[in-house]
Design a protein around this motif. Structure first.
Motif, PDB file in Angstrom:
ATOM      1  N   VAL A  77       0.830  -1.201   0.000  1.00 37.51           N
ATOM      2  CA  VAL A  77       0.000   0.000   0.000  1.00 37.51           C
ATOM      3  C   VAL A  77       0.867   1.254   0.000  1.00 37.51           C
ATOM      4  N   PHE A  78       1.954   1.243   0.751  1.00 39.27           N
ATOM      5  CA  PHE A  78       2.796   2.434   0.829  1.00 39.27           C
ATOM      6  C   PHE A  78       3.362   2.807  -0.541  1.00 39.27           C
ATOM      7  N   ASN A  79       3.896   1.837  -1.264  1.00 41.38           N
ATOM      8  CA  ASN A  79       4.446   2.116  -2.595  1.00 41.38           C
ATOM      9  C   ASN A  79       3.366   2.572  -3.562  1.00 41.38           C
ATOM     10  N   GLN A  80       2.179   1.993  -3.453  1.00 42.88           N
ATOM     11  CA  GLN A  80       1.070   2.381  -4.325  1.00 42.88           C
ATOM     12  C   GLN A  80       0.671   3.833  -4.081  1.00 42.88           C
ATOM     13  N   ILE A  81       0.476   4.199  -2.814  1.00 42.84           N
ATOM     14  CA  ILE A  81       0.057   5.561  -2.489  1.00 42.84           C
ATOM     15  C   ILE A  81       1.176   6.544  -2.781  1.00 42.84           C
ATOM     16  N   SER A  82       2.412   6.146  -2.537  1.00 40.98           N
ATOM     17  CA  SER A  82       3.554   7.005  -2.845  1.00 40.98           C
ATOM     18  C   SER A  82       3.618   7.323  -4.340  1.00 40.98           C
ATOM     19  N   ALA A  83       3.356   6.325  -5.171  1.00 39.16           N
ATOM     20  CA  ALA A  83       3.353   6.545  -6.621  1.00 39.16           C
ATOM     21  C   ALA A  83       2.237   7.496  -7.035  1.00 39.16           C
ATOM     22  N   ILE A  84       1.070   7.366  -6.417  1.00 38.20           N
ATOM     23  CA  ILE A  84      -0.050   8.255  -6.737  1.00 38.20           C
ATOM     24  C   ILE A  84       0.268   9.680  -6.297  1.00 38.20           C
TER      25      ILE A  84
ATOM     26  N   VAL B 184      -0.702   3.501 -13.018  1.00 42.71           N
ATOM     27  CA  VAL B 184       0.158   4.220 -12.092  1.00 42.71           C
ATOM     28  C   VAL B 184       1.585   3.753 -12.330  1.00 42.71           C
ATOM     29  N   VAL B 185       2.478   4.706 -12.537  1.00 40.15           N
ATOM     30  CA  VAL B 185       3.892   4.379 -12.714  1.00 40.15           C
ATOM     31  C   VAL B 185       4.508   4.325 -11.326  1.00 40.15           C
ATOM     32  N   ARG B 186       4.866   3.119 -10.894  1.00 41.62           N
ATOM     33  CA  ARG B 186       5.422   2.990  -9.550  1.00 41.62           C
ATOM     34  C   ARG B 186       6.757   2.265  -9.603  1.00 41.62           C
ATOM     35  N   SER B 187       7.566   2.585  -8.638  1.00 35.82           N
ATOM     36  CA  SER B 187       8.852   1.911  -8.536  1.00 35.82           C
ATOM     37  C   SER B 187       8.722   0.743  -7.568  1.00 35.82           C
TER      38      SER B 187
ATOM     39  N   GLN C 244       2.798  11.000  -8.859  1.00 40.31           N
ATOM     40  CA  GLN C 244       2.259  11.143 -10.212  1.00 40.31           C
ATOM     41  C   GLN C 244       1.278  12.305 -10.304  1.00 40.31           C
ATOM     42  N   TYR C 245       0.459  12.505  -9.275  1.00 41.03           N
ATOM     43  CA  TYR C 245      -0.551  13.550  -9.312  1.00 41.03           C
ATOM     44  C   TYR C 245      -0.133  14.807  -8.560  1.00 41.03           C
ATOM     45  N   GLY C 246       1.031  14.794  -7.927  1.00 38.70           N
ATOM     46  CA  GLY C 246       1.512  15.970  -7.213  1.00 38.70           C
ATOM     47  C   GLY C 246       0.609  16.378  -6.061  1.00 38.70           C
TER      48      GLY C 246
ATOM     49  N   ASP D 245      -8.103   3.864   5.453  1.00 41.50           N
ATOM     50  CA  ASP D 245      -7.644   2.544   5.863  1.00 41.50           C
ATOM     51  C   ASP D 245      -8.682   1.471   5.547  1.00 41.50           C
ATOM     52  N   THR D 246      -8.576   0.910   4.342  1.00 38.33           N
ATOM     53  CA  THR D 246      -9.416  -0.218   3.933  1.00 38.33           C
ATOM     54  C   THR D 246      -8.564  -1.163   3.096  1.00 38.33           C
ATOM     55  N   PRO D 247      -8.984  -2.407   2.949  1.00 40.04           N
ATOM     56  CA  PRO D 247      -8.247  -3.332   2.085  1.00 40.04           C
ATOM     57  C   PRO D 247      -8.266  -2.921   0.612  1.00 40.04           C
ATOM     58  N   TYR D 248      -9.213  -2.056   0.233  1.00 41.57           N
ATOM     59  CA  TYR D 248      -9.314  -1.637  -1.162  1.00 41.57           C
ATOM     60  C   TYR D 248      -8.246  -0.615  -1.548  1.00 41.57           C
ATOM     61  N   LEU D 249      -7.573  -0.049  -0.592  1.00 44.68           N
ATOM     62  CA  LEU D 249      -6.615   1.023  -0.862  1.00 44.68           C
ATOM     63  C   LEU D 249      -5.469   0.566  -1.754  1.00 44.68           C
ATOM     64  N   GLU D 250      -5.064  -0.669  -1.648  1.00 44.12           N
ATOM     65  CA  GLU D 250      -3.959  -1.152  -2.478  1.00 44.12           C
ATOM     66  C   GLU D 250      -4.313  -1.215  -3.959  1.00 44.12           C
ATOM     67  N   PHE D 251      -5.608  -1.153  -4.281  1.00 41.91           N
ATOM     68  CA  PHE D 251      -6.047  -1.199  -5.673  1.00 41.91           C
ATOM     69  C   PHE D 251      -6.330   0.186  -6.248  1.00 41.91           C
ATOM     70  N   ALA D 252      -6.122   1.226  -5.469  1.00 42.27           N
ATOM     71  CA  ALA D 252      -6.379   2.594  -5.936  1.00 42.27           C
ATOM     72  C   ALA D 252      -5.317   3.018  -6.943  1.00 42.27           C
ATOM     73  N   HIS D 253      -5.765   3.686  -8.000  1.00 43.00           N
ATOM     74  CA  HIS D 253      -4.852   4.157  -9.045  1.00 43.00           C
ATOM     75  C   HIS D 253      -4.924   5.650  -9.264  1.00 43.00           C
ATOM     76  N   SER D 254      -5.713   6.355  -8.474  1.00 43.55           N
ATOM     77  CA  SER D 254      -5.841   7.796  -8.640  1.00 43.55           C
ATOM     78  C   SER D 254      -6.315   8.405  -7.325  1.00 43.55           C
ATOM     79  N   PRO D 255      -6.187   9.732  -7.193  1.00 42.99           N
ATOM     80  CA  PRO D 255      -6.697  10.379  -5.981  1.00 42.99           C
ATOM     81  C   PRO D 255      -8.197  10.173  -5.779  1.00 42.99           C
ATOM     82  N   GLU D 256      -8.966  10.136  -6.872  1.00 41.56           N
ATOM     83  CA  GLU D 256     -10.402   9.912  -6.756  1.00 41.56           C
ATOM     84  C   GLU D 256     -10.690   8.542  -6.154  1.00 41.56           C
TER      85      GLU D 256
END
Length: 147
Positions: free
Chosen positions: A24-31, A68-71, A34-36, A92-103
């Motif tokens: 989740v951390f890498n996913q949210i960090s990439a978002i 999402v471009v993530r490292s 990417q979106y500033g 904080d939900t299990p769905y957060l790891e599947f998020a690809h945008s701020p929306e």
């Protein structure tokens, strides 16, 4: 299988390449990168809620996920780390790891409240807004059938 064959088999199995699991951390960090996103993004969480009413559901709108471009590993400064962790704690939900945008980050909590059992495949494939609208329609139909 003899002992030497068993040891060779186990060592060969250990050397096999394994896909790196995204967290989740890498996913949210990439978002965030990417979106500033800035600190003001956290203020939006309180106002989102269930903003879609039954009257303004637009079922013809199907959104696709943006890639999402993530490292593999995120290296961030302390301030950015604190910001990312506060996003993770607020959504904080299990769905957060599947998020690809701020929306999708904003919608994941509401979507989880509507249906905590959406399959991983659907979460990977469909935008959270599309899933949210679908779940709202299902809930509205169930409520009208009860009446």
């Amino acid at each position: 299988m003899d002992l030497i064959g068993h040891i060779k088999h186990n060592r060969a199995k250990q050397r096999q390449k394994k896909p790196i699991k995204t967290d989740v951390f890498n996913q949210i960090s990439a978002i965030v990168r990417q979106y500033g996103l800035k600190e003001s993004f956290l203020d939006i969480f309180d106002t989102v809620g269930d903003q879609f009413s039954a009257e303004n559901l637009n079922l013809l709108r199907i959104r696709v996920k943006t890639p999402v471009v993530r490292s593999i590993f995120s290296l961030v400064a302390k301030e950015e780390y604190d910001f990312i962790m506060s996003i993770i704690h607020q959504a904080d939900t299990p769905y957060l790891e599947f998020a690809h945008s701020p929306e999708e980050i904003l919608l994941c909590k509401s979507l989880y409240r509507l249906n905590p059992a959406i399959s991983r495949e659907k979460l990977r494939r469909y935008h959270f807004e599309t899933l949210f609208l679908h779940e709202r329609v299902k809930r509205n139909r169930m409520e009208t059938n009860r009446k």
